[in-house]
Design a protein around this motif. Structure first.
Motif, PDB file in Angstrom:
ATOM      1  N   GLU A   8     -23.232  31.781  17.369  1.00  0.00           N
ATOM      2  CA  GLU A   8     -22.840  33.007  17.799  1.00  0.00           C
ATOM      3  C   GLU A   8     -22.293  33.050  19.308  1.00  0.00           C
ATOM      4  OE1 GLU A   8     -26.012  35.470  17.068  1.00  0.00           O
ATOM      5  OE2 GLU A   8     -26.066  35.216  14.790  1.00  0.00           O
ATOM      6  N   ASN A   9     -23.091  31.907  20.019  1.00  0.00           N
ATOM      7  CA  ASN A   9     -22.775  31.744  21.800  1.00  0.00           C
ATOM      8  C   ASN A   9     -22.237  30.433  21.856  1.00  0.00           C
ATOM      9  OD1 ASN A   9     -23.993  34.379  22.281  1.00  0.00           O
ATOM     10  ND2 ASN A   9     -26.027  33.584  21.965  1.00  0.00           N
ATOM     11  N   ILE A  10     -22.208  29.411  21.043  1.00  0.00           N
ATOM     12  CA  ILE A  10     -21.567  28.185  21.325  1.00  0.00           C
ATOM     13  C   ILE A  10     -20.892  27.881  20.161  1.00  0.00           C
ATOM     14  CG2 ILE A  10     -21.980  25.959  22.164  1.00  0.00           C
ATOM     15  CD1 ILE A  10     -24.919  26.913  22.656  1.00  0.00           C
ATOM     16  N   PRO A  11     -19.683  28.527  20.131  1.00  0.00           N
ATOM     17  CA  PRO A  11     -18.775  28.370  18.724  1.00  0.00           C
ATOM     18  C   PRO A  11     -18.337  26.748  18.536  1.00  0.00           C
ATOM     19  CG  PRO A  11     -17.487  29.286  20.425  1.00  0.00           C
ATOM     20  CD  PRO A  11     -18.964  29.200  21.072  1.00  0.00           C
ATOM     21  N   ASP A  12     -18.428  26.001  19.382  1.00  0.00           N
ATOM     22  CA  ASP A  12     -17.998  24.508  19.123  1.00  0.00           C
ATOM     23  C   ASP A  12     -19.100  23.628  18.878  1.00  0.00           C
ATOM     24  OD1 ASP A  12     -18.841  24.921  21.830  1.00  0.00           O
ATOM     25  OD2 ASP A  12     -18.254  22.932  22.272  1.00  0.00           O
ATOM     26  N   VAL A  13     -20.251  24.149  18.551  1.00  0.00           N
ATOM     27  CA  VAL A  13     -21.424  23.399  18.242  1.00  0.00           C
ATOM     28  C   VAL A  13     -21.383  22.867  16.587  1.00  0.00           C
ATOM     29  CG1 VAL A  13     -22.884  25.106  17.252  1.00  0.00           C
ATOM     30  CG2 VAL A  13     -23.960  23.124  18.341  1.00  0.00           C
ATOM     31  N   VAL A  14     -21.610  21.556  16.462  1.00  0.00           N
ATOM     32  CA  VAL A  14     -21.672  20.874  15.164  1.00  0.00           C
ATOM     33  C   VAL A  14     -23.080  20.255  15.051  1.00  0.00           C
ATOM     34  CG1 VAL A  14     -20.537  19.474  13.450  1.00  0.00           C
ATOM     35  CG2 VAL A  14     -19.106  20.895  15.228  1.00  0.00           C
ATOM     36  N   LEU A  36     -26.822  16.650  17.663  1.00  0.00           N
ATOM     37  CA  LEU A  36     -25.981  17.703  17.907  1.00  0.00           C
ATOM     38  C   LEU A  36     -24.688  17.173  18.440  1.00  0.00           C
ATOM     39  CD1 LEU A  36     -25.888  20.770  19.145  1.00  0.00           C
ATOM     40  CD2 LEU A  36     -26.722  19.884  21.160  1.00  0.00           C
ATOM     41  N   LYS A  37     -23.478  17.665  17.898  1.00  0.00           N
ATOM     42  CA  LYS A  37     -22.177  17.322  18.749  1.00  0.00           C
ATOM     43  C   LYS A  37     -21.625  18.626  18.769  1.00  0.00           C
ATOM     44  CE  LYS A  37     -21.584  13.091  16.406  1.00  0.00           C
ATOM     45  NZ  LYS A  37     -21.985  12.188  17.564  1.00  0.00           N
ATOM     46  N   SER A  38     -20.144  18.276  19.146  1.00  0.00           N
ATOM     47  CA  SER A  38     -19.285  19.522  19.631  1.00  0.00           C
ATOM     48  C   SER A  38     -17.963  19.295  19.129  1.00  0.00           C
ATOM     49  CB  SER A  38     -19.168  19.730  21.171  1.00  0.00           C
ATOM     50  OG  SER A  38     -18.265  20.452  21.683  1.00  0.00           O
ATOM     51  N   GLU A  51     -27.007  23.453  27.341  1.00  0.00           N
ATOM     52  CA  GLU A  51     -26.480  24.984  26.903  1.00  0.00           C
ATOM     53  C   GLU A  51     -27.262  25.413  25.491  1.00  0.00           C
ATOM     54  OE1 GLU A  51     -22.139  27.067  25.733  1.00  0.00           O
ATOM     55  OE2 GLU A  51     -22.347  24.696  26.177  1.00  0.00           O
ATOM     56  N   VAL A  52     -27.417  24.625  24.659  1.00  0.00           N
ATOM     57  CA  VAL A  52     -28.368  24.906  23.559  1.00  0.00           C
ATOM     58  C   VAL A  52     -29.575  25.288  23.978  1.00  0.00           C
ATOM     59  CG1 VAL A  52     -29.503  24.157  21.263  1.00  0.00           C
ATOM     60  CG2 VAL A  52     -26.917  23.623  21.898  1.00  0.00           C
ATOM     61  N   HIS A  53     -30.224  24.411  24.792  1.00  0.00           N
ATOM     62  CA  HIS A  53     -31.612  25.032  25.518  1.00  0.00           C
ATOM     63  C   HIS A  53     -31.630  26.242  25.937  1.00  0.00           C
ATOM     64  CE1 HIS A  53     -34.900  24.568  28.350  1.00  0.00           C
ATOM     65  NE2 HIS A  53     -35.650  24.465  27.370  1.00  0.00           N
ATOM     66  N   VAL A  54     -30.869  26.708  26.630  1.00  0.00           N
ATOM     67  CA  VAL A  54     -30.813  27.775  27.285  1.00  0.00           C
ATOM     68  C   VAL A  54     -30.550  28.966  26.399  1.00  0.00           C
ATOM     69  CG1 VAL A  54     -29.594  29.305  29.093  1.00  0.00           C
ATOM     70  CG2 VAL A  54     -30.106  27.147  29.742  1.00  0.00           C
ATOM     71  N   ASN A  55     -29.704  28.840  25.380  1.00  0.00           N
ATOM     72  CA  ASN A  55     -29.635  29.983  24.560  1.00  0.00           C
ATOM     73  C   ASN A  55     -30.643  29.797  23.501  1.00  0.00           C
ATOM     74  OD1 ASN A  55     -28.371  30.368  21.592  1.00  0.00           O
ATOM     75  ND2 ASN A  55     -26.550  31.116  22.908  1.00  0.00           N
TER      76      ASN A  55
END
Length: 107
Positions: A8-14, A36-38, A51-55
């Protein structure tokens, strides 16, 4: 659920699951390991993890709680609790080979 929440906030996360939860060797209470990948090849994995941590840390509606980081570890990671299952989720970077090994063991 976790990947959908993050996209929802980090569209490139895989994300890829690995470890005993994927192989079927884990107990019902085993933690869930996630690599975790991008999809953005220019993004550094450490900045993605932060970024994931903050989200996740700032969200109260994600279904995940007790988000804590261990960026100084040999393999930097995030630990969090899945409120639906009560299981601990370990999000790490640079674990794709562990994912591949787990895939082979699950066959």
């Amino acid at each position: 659920r976790l990947e959908k929440t993050l996209k929802e906030n980090i569209p490139d996360v895989v994300m890829f699951m690995y470890g005993s939860s994927l192989t079927g060797f884990g107990l019902k209470t085993a933690d869930i390991n996630v690599d975790l990948k991008s999809s953005d090849k220019d993004k550094k994995f450490t900045s993605l993890l932060k970024e994931v941590h903050v989200n996740l840390k700032d969200r109260t509606d994600s279904g995940f709680s007790n988000v804590r980081s261990d960026f100084a570890a040999k393999v930097p990671s995030l630990l969090l609790m899945d409120e639906l299952t009560g299981l601990t989720v370990n999000i790490a970077i640079h674990c794709y080979s562990a994912h591949c090994s787990s895939e082979l063991l699950s066959i």
